[in-house]
Write a protein that holds these residues in place. Structure first.
Motif, short mmCIF file in Angstrom:
data_model
loop_
_atom_site.label_atom_id
_atom_site.label_comp_id
_atom_site.label_asym_id
_atom_site.label_seq_id
_atom_site.Cartn_x
_atom_site.Cartn_y
_atom_site.Cartn_z
N UNK A 1 -30.58 16.79 46.42
CA UNK A 1 -30.90 17.82 47.41
C UNK A 1 -32.35 17.68 47.84
N UNK A 2 -32.74 18.28 48.97
CA UNK A 2 -34.16 18.31 49.34
C UNK A 2 -34.97 19.05 48.29
N UNK A 3 -36.20 18.62 48.11
CA UNK A 3 -37.08 19.24 47.11
C UNK A 3 -38.02 20.23 47.79
N UNK A 4 -37.78 21.53 47.64
CA UNK A 4 -38.64 22.51 48.31
C UNK A 4 -40.04 22.57 47.73
N UNK A 5 -40.26 21.91 46.58
CA UNK A 5 -41.59 21.88 45.97
C UNK A 5 -42.39 20.65 46.40
N UNK A 6 -41.82 19.83 47.28
CA UNK A 6 -42.56 18.70 47.82
C UNK A 6 -43.81 19.19 48.56
N UNK A 7 -44.91 18.52 48.36
CA UNK A 7 -46.13 18.89 49.09
C UNK A 7 -45.95 18.73 50.60
N UNK A 8 -45.10 17.81 51.00
CA UNK A 8 -44.84 17.64 52.42
C UNK A 8 -44.26 18.91 53.04
N UNK A 9 -43.48 19.66 52.24
CA UNK A 9 -42.88 20.89 52.77
C UNK A 9 -43.94 21.85 53.26
N UNK A 10 -45.08 21.89 52.55
CA UNK A 10 -46.18 22.76 52.96
C UNK A 10 -47.07 22.08 54.01
N UNK B 1 -35.91 22.33 41.24
CA UNK B 1 -35.18 21.60 40.20
C UNK B 1 -35.07 22.39 38.90
N UNK B 2 -36.08 23.17 38.55
CA UNK B 2 -36.00 23.96 37.31
C UNK B 2 -34.88 24.98 37.40
N UNK B 3 -34.70 25.59 38.55
CA UNK B 3 -33.60 26.55 38.74
C UNK B 3 -32.25 25.88 38.56
N UNK B 4 -32.12 24.69 39.16
CA UNK B 4 -30.85 23.98 39.07
C UNK B 4 -30.55 23.58 37.63
N UNK B 5 -31.56 23.09 36.93
CA UNK B 5 -31.35 22.69 35.54
C UNK B 5 -30.88 23.88 34.70
N UNK B 6 -31.49 25.04 34.88
CA UNK B 6 -31.10 26.21 34.09
C UNK B 6 -29.67 26.64 34.42
N UNK C 1 -34.80 15.35 45.22
CA UNK C 1 -34.64 15.03 43.80
C UNK C 1 -33.17 14.84 43.50
N UNK C 2 -32.91 14.16 42.39
CA UNK C 2 -31.55 13.84 41.99
C UNK C 2 -31.40 14.14 40.50
N UNK C 3 -30.33 14.81 40.14
CA UNK C 3 -30.05 15.06 38.73
C UNK C 3 -28.65 14.57 38.40
N UNK C 4 -28.51 14.04 37.19
CA UNK C 4 -27.22 13.70 36.62
C UNK C 4 -27.01 14.60 35.42
N UNK C 5 -25.88 15.29 35.40
CA UNK C 5 -25.60 16.22 34.30
C UNK C 5 -24.22 15.92 33.72
#
Length: 355
Positions: A224-233, A253-258, A348-352
């Protein structure tokens, strides 16, 4: 030769329908504004972005709010069902089908990289469901990496029917993933969602559907897009992944992991450099040029632009070519090698693993 889907005659034929839709204004395209975060329920919201439709230039103004407690960013007010139909129309299909189909079809290297990210965790999955598959280009490319894997696709558009006809997927499911999940229960070794969750009206419901479709011990692969990317700001409304009004939710990403842990998954991989698509500066320059230039013809405009406006548009875009070249070079050769270190990765990309 002109693409038949975007000929003046085709645009003129669509114009009465669009103008009828717009005659009563755009208020019906939005749901009531939320006062709380759809992810955590907090009422501590702040406005993160105000923008317009920078790609199709359909009428309307869009707001992204951010949650001060969990960091979730979401469209507020969100598009209503009428709004989703109006703003998606002629974006992935119709007038936009060929352009986006050519774009997605030419990204084989990226698709292979996505498939290869699964190899350390399952080098030989037997069954793989790609959710939000579109025309199935990922599945076709992934088969080169995993020739013994059967790839199925799911999408709410008729693109998945085309993917099945073209043999890019073994089976195509058309409809809502949460609605279809019960009949797919524990069927897949891998379920993938590449740039899909941000389009969903309810990401949590999509994650629960994924848990249902993945067999125990299988894997869920999300990008998914990373809303914490510095480019976003730094780039603000010109940051392409904001993609308003199609993108409704941006999950840190922390929200998704939880949330994945709550659903019984264990995250086995988190990547930022690998899914980064090095086009941020190029896209920002293009969006700014396209915004500044006189509008090209579109059926949601009252009439076809005259010759003077068409010449003016061409002149603005031509003048911007040097900036586009510089932006491309910076994206590929200056920023890309340092994107993760500088926190500029746009995805970012996560594998779970499902426990």
């Amino acid at each position: 030769m002109s693409d038949e889907s975007t000929t003046p005659e085709r645009i003129a034929a669509l114009r009465p329908g669009y103008l009828a839709d717009l005659a009563a204004g755009t208020d019906r395209f939005f749901e009531p504004r939320r006062t709380d975060c759809p992810w955590c329920g907090s009422e501590r919201l702040t406005t993160r972005l105000r923008t317009t439709d920078l790609l199709q230039h359909k009428p309307g103004r869009f707001v992204l709010d951010g949650c001060r407690d969990c960091g979730h960013t979401f469209q507020n007010p969100r598009l209503s069902p009428d709004g989703l139909e109006f703003y998606y129309r002629d974006f992935y299909d119709g007038l936009g089908e060929k352009k986006l189909g050519d774009t997605f079809g030419g990204r084989t290297r990226m698709y292979r990289g996505r498939a290869e990210s699964m190899l350390p965790h399952d080098p030989g999955p037997k069954s793989w469901l790609d959710v939000g598959t579109g025309h199935g280009h990922f599945c076709a490319a992934a088969r080169e990496v995993l020739p013994d894997t059967e790839f199925d696709g799911l999408d709410f558009t008729d693109g998945v029917d085309l993917a099945a006809r073209e043999g890019r997927v073994a089976h195509g499911y058309r409809g809502s993933f949460p609605d279809l999940a019960p009949e797919l229960a524990a069927r897949y070794d891998v379920v993938s969602m590449f740039h899909y969750l941000e389009h969903s009206t309810d990401p949590d419901r999509e994650l629960r559907a994924a848990r249902e479709a993945v067999r125990p011990g299988g894997h869920l692969l999300i990008e998914v897009p990373d809303p914490e990317s510095r480019y976003a700001r730094l780039l603000g409304r010109w940051w392409l992944p904001w993609l308003q009004p199609q993108h409704l939710h941006f999950v840190p990403v922390a929200n998704l992991r939880r949330r994945l842990a709550d659903l019984g998954f264990t995250v086995v991989s988190e990547q930022h450099a690998e899914p980064h698509d090095p086009v941020d500066l190029l896209a920002a320059v293009w969006l700014a040029l396209d915004h500044a230039a006189p509008r090209d013809d579109a059926p949601w405009l009252p009439g076809r632009p005259g010759a003077a406006r068409r010449v003016g548009r061409a002149a603005v875009l031509l003048a911007g070519v040097p900036a586009l070249v510089v932006a491309t070079l910076l994206d590929r050769f200056a920023v890309r090698p340092l994107s993760h270190r500088l926190r500029l990765s746009n995805a970012y990309r996560v594998v779970a693993r499902r426990d």
